[in-house]
Design a protein around this motif. Structure first.
Motif, PDB file in Angstrom:
ATOM      1  N   ALA A 104       0.837  -1.186   0.000  1.00 19.12           N
ATOM      2  CA  ALA A 104       0.000   0.000   0.000  1.00 19.12           C
ATOM      3  C   ALA A 104       0.880   1.247   0.000  1.00 19.12           C
ATOM      4  O   ALA A 104       1.936   1.274   0.646  1.00 19.12           O
ATOM      5  N   PRO A 105       0.475   2.301  -0.710  1.00 19.29           N
ATOM      6  CA  PRO A 105       1.273   3.534  -0.741  1.00 19.29           C
ATOM      7  C   PRO A 105       1.346   4.185   0.639  1.00 19.29           C
ATOM      8  O   PRO A 105       0.402   4.108   1.431  1.00 19.29           O
ATOM      9  N   GLU A 106       2.473   4.812   0.925  1.00 18.11           N
ATOM     10  CA  GLU A 106       2.615   5.644   2.113  1.00 18.11           C
ATOM     11  C   GLU A 106       2.729   7.083   1.617  1.00 18.11           C
ATOM     12  O   GLU A 106       3.495   7.376   0.705  1.00 18.11           O
ATOM     13  N   ARG A 107       1.934   8.001   2.235  1.00 20.21           N
ATOM     14  CA  ARG A 107       1.866   9.360   1.722  1.00 20.21           C
ATOM     15  C   ARG A 107       2.083  10.374   2.843  1.00 20.21           C
ATOM     16  O   ARG A 107       1.625  10.181   3.964  1.00 20.21           O
ATOM     17  N   GLU A 127     -10.282  11.545  -0.045  1.00 25.26           N
ATOM     18  CA  GLU A 127     -10.527  12.982  -0.094  1.00 25.26           C
ATOM     19  C   GLU A 127      -9.864  13.570  -1.332  1.00 25.26           C
ATOM     20  O   GLU A 127      -8.900  13.031  -1.851  1.00 25.26           O
ATOM     21  N   GLY A 128     -10.402  14.679  -1.809  1.00 28.35           N
ATOM     22  CA  GLY A 128      -9.875  15.315  -3.007  1.00 28.35           C
ATOM     23  C   GLY A 128      -8.388  15.631  -2.873  1.00 28.35           C
ATOM     24  O   GLY A 128      -7.950  16.198  -1.870  1.00 28.35           O
ATOM     25  N   ALA A 137      -7.033   7.549  -4.079  1.00 30.80           N
ATOM     26  CA  ALA A 137      -7.487   6.207  -4.456  1.00 30.80           C
ATOM     27  C   ALA A 137      -7.781   6.137  -5.947  1.00 30.80           C
ATOM     28  O   ALA A 137      -7.461   5.139  -6.615  1.00 30.80           O
ATOM     29  N   GLU A 138      -8.374   7.190  -6.507  1.00 30.23           N
ATOM     30  CA  GLU A 138      -8.677   7.215  -7.941  1.00 30.23           C
ATOM     31  C   GLU A 138      -7.410   7.349  -8.774  1.00 30.23           C
ATOM     32  O   GLU A 138      -7.306   6.771  -9.860  1.00 30.23           O
ATOM     33  N   LEU A 139      -6.436   8.091  -8.262  1.00 32.40           N
ATOM     34  CA  LEU A 139      -5.155   8.201  -8.955  1.00 32.40           C
ATOM     35  C   LEU A 139      -4.475   6.837  -9.017  1.00 32.40           C
ATOM     36  O   LEU A 139      -3.912   6.457 -10.055  1.00 32.40           O
ATOM     37  N   GLY A 170     -15.596   0.240 -25.676  1.00 34.43           N
ATOM     38  CA  GLY A 170     -16.219   0.462 -24.379  1.00 34.43           C
ATOM     39  C   GLY A 170     -16.338  -0.834 -23.598  1.00 34.43           C
ATOM     40  O   GLY A 170     -16.638  -1.892 -24.167  1.00 34.43           O
ATOM     41  N   PHE A 171     -16.089  -0.772 -22.289  1.00 35.43           N
ATOM     42  CA  PHE A 171     -16.158  -1.953 -21.422  1.00 35.43           C
ATOM     43  C   PHE A 171     -17.028  -1.642 -20.208  1.00 35.43           C
ATOM     44  O   PHE A 171     -17.073  -0.512 -19.730  1.00 35.43           O
ATOM     45  N   GLU A 172     -17.661  -2.680 -19.692  1.00 38.33           N
ATOM     46  CA  GLU A 172     -18.410  -2.570 -18.447  1.00 38.33           C
ATOM     47  C   GLU A 172     -17.953  -3.662 -17.501  1.00 38.33           C
ATOM     48  O   GLU A 172     -17.834  -4.829 -17.885  1.00 38.33           O
ATOM     49  N   VAL A 173     -17.675  -3.262 -16.258  1.00 34.65           N
ATOM     50  CA  VAL A 173     -17.211  -4.187 -15.224  1.00 34.65           C
ATOM     51  C   VAL A 173     -18.229  -4.175 -14.097  1.00 34.65           C
ATOM     52  O   VAL A 173     -18.719  -3.110 -13.688  1.00 34.65           O
ATOM     53  N   GLY A 174     -18.563  -5.344 -13.586  1.00 35.04           N
ATOM     54  CA  GLY A 174     -19.465  -5.434 -12.440  1.00 35.04           C
ATOM     55  C   GLY A 174     -18.742  -5.014 -11.168  1.00 35.04           C
ATOM     56  O   GLY A 174     -17.773  -4.268 -11.207  1.00 35.04           O
ATOM     57  N   GLN A 175     -19.173  -5.501 -10.049  1.00 35.23           N
ATOM     58  CA  GLN A 175     -18.604  -5.096  -8.768  1.00 35.23           C
ATOM     59  C   GLN A 175     -17.102  -5.387  -8.730  1.00 35.23           C
ATOM     60  O   GLN A 175     -16.672  -6.530  -8.873  1.00 35.23           O
ATOM     61  N   ALA A 176     -16.291  -4.331  -8.547  1.00 35.15           N
ATOM     62  CA  ALA A 176     -14.832  -4.481  -8.525  1.00 35.15           C
ATOM     63  C   ALA A 176     -14.194  -3.210  -7.988  1.00 35.15           C
ATOM     64  O   ALA A 176     -14.757  -2.123  -8.105  1.00 35.15           O
ATOM     65  N   LYS A 177     -13.036  -3.386  -7.357  1.00 36.98           N
ATOM     66  CA  LYS A 177     -12.242  -2.257  -6.872  1.00 36.98           C
ATOM     67  C   LYS A 177     -13.022  -1.328  -5.934  1.00 36.98           C
ATOM     68  O   LYS A 177     -12.762  -0.131  -5.860  1.00 36.98           O
ATOM     69  N   GLY A 178     -14.015  -1.875  -5.228  1.00 37.74           N
ATOM     70  CA  GLY A 178     -14.788  -1.071  -4.289  1.00 37.74           C
ATOM     71  C   GLY A 178     -15.973  -0.352  -4.916  1.00 37.74           C
ATOM     72  O   GLY A 178     -16.663   0.405  -4.215  1.00 37.74           O
ATOM     73  N   TYR A 179     -16.233  -0.573  -6.202  1.00 40.18           N
ATOM     74  CA  TYR A 179     -17.351   0.073  -6.890  1.00 40.18           C
ATOM     75  C   TYR A 179     -18.360  -0.972  -7.342  1.00 40.18           C
ATOM     76  O   TYR A 179     -18.010  -2.124  -7.603  1.00 40.18           O
TER      77      TYR A 179
END
Length: 266
Positions: A104-107, A127-128, A137-139, A170-179
């Motif tokens: 896991a990243p340390e920041r 958080e932004g 997390a999005e980065l 275009g791709f669609e993914v079901g439940q993954a990566k917390g989404y």
């Protein structure tokens, strides 16, 4: 560049051949994309200067200038340093991220007025990032997406459509990566991510990320503009590349913050 275009031609021709054989699917596209980013698109370090414009729900804009340094290591680790250049009230504020292979990243966040670095609390990853719509997390998700496989993500191919004038898969993914659901599109000729939409339980996307005006710097594709939108909040952030260089070979000393040796952990 000639070698890159040749390889891209082979990838596109190969995909076309697979399509003709009616075996065309997510695995072939994602495998080809992963191979490109592991070979022709690969780089070891980068330096960027970015213009970041945030727009709030009342359409008020705020502009900042940010400098970015990043290094990737052969074992899968990486380091990223973001530093504010302007305006003056945030100049010198910096964010350092260090990620070990498979860890896991340390920041740390450095605030020049306090003259100290603080380690991120766990919840801050959602958080932004530096006041923008893009979270840490999005980065990380964007970084990891170049290595996605059909086996891990189990995507459905939605066909092709034009994204900002670019023919894209275009791709669609079901439940993954917390989404609950992930939609994403990659260019049909260069396999560069063009759009990413992240969904929770609601029908409206939690986040929309769009890359546009992709240009090659040497052999590396660079989206000159990235727009991140948070529909529920009515806010968005625009990242525009002012300057970018790859494989400069800068020292690891770049990735340090004042007093980082004894940060105050939150």
């Amino acid at each position: 560049m000639m070698a890159l275009r040749f390889l891209l031609g082979l990838v596109v021709a190969g995909l076309a051949a697979v399509h003709a054989d009616a075996a065309f699917g997510p695995r072939e596209i994602l495998d080809a994309r992963r191979k490109l980013y592991a070979t022709s698109y690969r780089w070891s370090d980068q330096h960027q200067v970015l213009r970041v414009t945030t727009v709030d729900a009342q359409a008020h804009e705020q502009e900042r200038m940010v400098e970015l340094y990043e290094r990737r290591y052969g074992d899968g680790g990486r380091k990223v340093l973001l530093v504010f250049l302007a305006p003056d009230n945030v100049r010198g504020t910096a964010l350092l991220s260090q990620e070990r292979a498979n860890g896991a990243p340390e920041r740390w966040l450095y605030l020049p007025r306090q003259k100290r670095a603080r380690r991120f609390a766990g919840q801050m990853k959602d958080e932004g990032l530096m006041g923008t719509d893009l979270t840490s997390a999005e980065l990380d998700l964007l970084h990891d997406s170049v290595a996605w496989t059909a086996a891990a993500m189990r995507p459905t191919l939605r066909g092709t459509e034009r994204i900002d004038g670019v023919e894209s898969y275009g791709f669609e993914v079901g439940q993954a990566k917390g989404y609950q659901r992930i939609l994403f599109w990659v260019g049909a000729t260069d396999l560069v991510l063009r759009r990413l939409e992240l969904y929770g339980a609601e029908a409206t996307a939690l986040k929309r990320i769009r890359h546009s005006d992709v240009r090659f710097v040497g052999a590396v594709p660079v989206p000159s503009r990235t727009e991140v939108e948070t529909p529920a909040a009515g806010t968005r952030s625009v990242f525009e590349v002012v300057e970018v260089q790859f494989d400069r070979g800068f020292s690891d000393d770049v990735f340090s913050l004042p007093l980082l040796a004894s940060p105050n952990k939150e």
